[in-house]
Design an enzyme around this catalytic site. Structure first.
Site, mmCIF file in Angstrom:
data_model
loop_
_atom_site.group_PDB
_atom_site.id
_atom_site.type_symbol
_atom_site.label_atom_id
_atom_site.label_comp_id
_atom_site.label_asym_id
_atom_site.label_seq_id
_atom_site.Cartn_x
_atom_site.Cartn_y
_atom_site.Cartn_z
ATOM 1 N NE ARG A 104 -3.932 -1.803 -0.266
ATOM 2 C CZ ARG A 104 -3.865 -2.790 -1.166
ATOM 3 N NH1 ARG A 104 -2.868 -2.867 -2.009
ATOM 4 N NH2 ARG A 104 -4.822 -3.699 -1.235
ATOM 5 C CD GLU A 107 -2.715 0.535 -4.201
ATOM 6 O OE1 GLU A 107 -3.310 -0.114 -5.065
ATOM 7 O OE2 GLU A 107 -3.019 0.514 -2.985
ATOM 8 C CB SER A 130 17.876 14.163 1.102
ATOM 9 O OG SER A 130 18.787 13.223 1.626
#
Length: 164
Positions: A104, A107, A130
């Protein structure tokens, strides 16, 4: 009535991808019934930073490693050297991730990565955030209906691309 959260343990399916000392750290953490939050308070570090040490994704200071060994009741002669060595980051799991929670997060980057990039470029110019000069934390938020929400914050130094 809400269930008391259980301690995080290492996923046996990724043990062969982690440093050898990771299993000893997790076993000692479990034996002492310590959360990452409790360990982080003792070390004066964030929960995510401490968890990253357990997974071999971060480097400890000698002081942190000694405190951790003492807190967990494990021998510091091997663990301190391992924790203070150079991490071999990014090997803990397959890509794309198969663990649902990690997937997730992946995703989120798939769905919103370009939106994050566009907004950051508008605010900061051409560059990157960074992941080295970086901090992150996880908070739990409960709304007025009693629904729990995850709040993940990330703070990375802005690194402008140089012109050549």
């Amino acid at each position: 009535m809400s269930e008391q959260p259980r301690l995080a343990t290492v996923d046996d399916s990724i043990l062969d991808r982690l440093p050898a000392h990771s299993q000893a750290l997790f076993q000692a953490k479990d034996a002492k019934d310590l959360t990452f939050e409790a360990i982080a308070k003792e070390l004066g570090r964030s929960e995510v930073a401490v968890a990253a040490l357990f997974y071999g994704q971060a480097q400890a200071t000698p002081d942190d490693a000694a405190k951790l060994a003492s807190l967990l009741g494990i021998s510091d002669d091997v663990v301190v050297k391992k924790l203070c060595g150079y991490p071999d980051r990014g090997r803990a799991g397959p890509m794309p991730p198969v663990e649902p929670l990690i997937y997730r997060l992946y995703e989120i980057v798939q769905n919103y990565g370009y939106a994050y990039k566009a907004v950051m470029n508008e605010k900061f110019g051409d560059g990157i955030m960074s992941a080295i000069a970086f901090s992150t934390k996880v908070d739990k938020e409960v709304d007025e209906q009693g629904v729990a929400w995850v709040n993940i914050s990330m703070r990375g130094k802005w690194l402008p691309f140089t012109r050549f």
